[in-house]
Design a protein around this motif. Sequence first.
Motif, PDB file in Angstrom:
ATOM      1  N   LEU A  57       0.925  -1.246  -0.021  1.00 46.37           N
ATOM      2  CA  LEU A  57       0.041   0.035  -0.137  1.00 46.37           C
ATOM      3  C   LEU A  57       0.896   1.194  -0.017  1.00 46.37           C
ATOM      4  O   LEU A  57       0.615   2.170  -0.474  1.00 46.37           O
ATOM      5  CB  LEU A  57      -1.055   0.054   1.161  1.00 46.37           C
ATOM      6  N   LEU A  72      -3.931   6.204   0.579  1.00 49.47           N
ATOM      7  CA  LEU A  72      -3.206   4.895   0.729  1.00 49.47           C
ATOM      8  C   LEU A  72      -2.202   5.031   1.981  1.00 49.47           C
ATOM      9  O   LEU A  72      -2.057   3.670   2.349  1.00 49.47           O
ATOM     10  CB  LEU A  72      -2.615   4.638  -0.606  1.00 49.47           C
ATOM     11  N   ALA A 164      -9.017   2.451  -0.538  1.00 47.85           N
ATOM     12  CA  ALA A 164      -7.770   2.261  -1.034  1.00 47.85           C
ATOM     13  C   ALA A 164      -8.010   1.473  -2.528  1.00 47.85           C
ATOM     14  O   ALA A 164      -7.187   1.544  -3.395  1.00 47.85           O
ATOM     15  CB  ALA A 164      -7.240   1.184  -0.166  1.00 47.85           C
TER      16      ALA A 164
END
Length: 547
Positions: A57, A72, A164
Amino acid sequence: MTTTTAHGVGVSPGQVSGPVARVEEPLPEPKATPAPADRDQEAARIGPAAAAVARRLAERAESVKGEARAILETTSAMAGDPTLLANAEKLVRERGLPAPRAVFEAAEEFAALLASAGGYLAERVRDVRDVADRLIAELTGTAPPGVPELSGPAVLVARDLAPADTADLDPRLVLALVTEEGGPTGHTAILARSLGIPAVVAARGVLAAGAVGARVDGDTGEVELSDEPVAVQVAQRPAQRPWDGVGRTADGHPVKVLANIGSATDAAAAAAAGAEGVGLFRTEFCFLAATSEPGVEAQRAAYAEALAPFAGKPVVVRTLDAGADKPLPFLSATDEPNPALGVRGIRVAFDRPEIVDRQLEAIAGAAADTGAEVSVMAPMVATADEAAWFARRARAAGITRAGVMIEVPAAALSAAEVLDAVDFVSIGTNDLAQYTFAADRMLGALAQLNDPWQPALLRLVELVARAGRERGKPVGVCGEAAADGLLAGVLAGLGVTSLSMVTAALGAVGASLAEHSMATCEQAARTAVATAEPAQARQAARDVLHR
């Protein structure tokens, strides 16, 4: 060719057609058996899996900017949250659960706390479950759910999308977003608008249709689903000029364009995106991991970190919005039959004023440390007496500018008296809609009632703005209604003096305001308020503003 039509809430404008790409459903619930042969060895698998998810991520975050990067980075941090991981490891060691099941149960426990909170915190439940799915996929060696790799332009259809998933979508390939759940204040709506991708949420039945093609109208919320392929078509919209960083209408009427933040990461992203200041700093995010109340100096340091990017600029700090419905252990909350209507926000401070006094002391210190032009406001105020009580305490702490949130219909209806007691008010349209329509904003089935274009909601905004104008005091909006570029013009026309939103929406809203004169905004406001339904209000405003 057979077609069916689903109706949802249009949250990002535009009309497109094209093939459907379905986002995979969340992973199935992991099994609680068999028990691991070596509990310590099984528990030790969780940390490395979390580190791998967090790293991926973080790598995605490096390739994007602004709000997408902040989302993120926040999700990456959540994946490595020591409390979540420790709780999962404890479940393995004490109950003999397999690691995937332990992660699932630990995440569900935290998600339940957030869900009980309602409002903005409840909207983070999807984030927690998304992180859990990613950790479980890592532990089981399976592909995580999420957006499929697209070989060409497509309409993404999903039950819901985690932040995300949407943060680094490619607008060249994603024609539109359609979700069966979610609401007009969620991340899907906000990021879709910022990326210029048409979007419809709460479109019930879109998954059951099994469509291979779709026509999406992000203005009306209509989704036409086809069992045969549909050619790619995109209705072109006039290009919007870049925002110059100053919130104002075309004829120079000032309307500040501010950011909503909850952390230092949010603040840095907002400053980099050109926010003129902060209209809502949610301080409860500094408390979420605390098992006891942070001391004044710890609070002061946390607030200063978030205020620092806005030295010399206005920042409105909201005091703790917590209580019986918030997951803050040190408040020792008791069970309430309806916590959303219970002892929360400023109501906690009536019984425990020392908590708000210490927080105000810390805020005043952080303001002195950073040079930010700090104001404070209290949440969940219902009466003028409550507003006056808070203002006195803020000024006693050395903070000269005090205001309150207008989230309760009673406060909106008595806006004149409330404004006599404070220096400004800020309308939280998310909660004001929820309480006005008696509709939980987290329920997709009630998304239409929480549509910020509801004329009844706009009339309450008009009432509050009129009271502010008569007293020469500012009236802001810090609910996600402010993130809609079209609605921003209507709010300005109603008399709102500042709009505060997620970072992703700043440029689009600032540019949209700059396209119209104040007279045009006022005309759009009059026509929208005079309608009976949100779709009519939206269309009436569009007819004026895009004429």
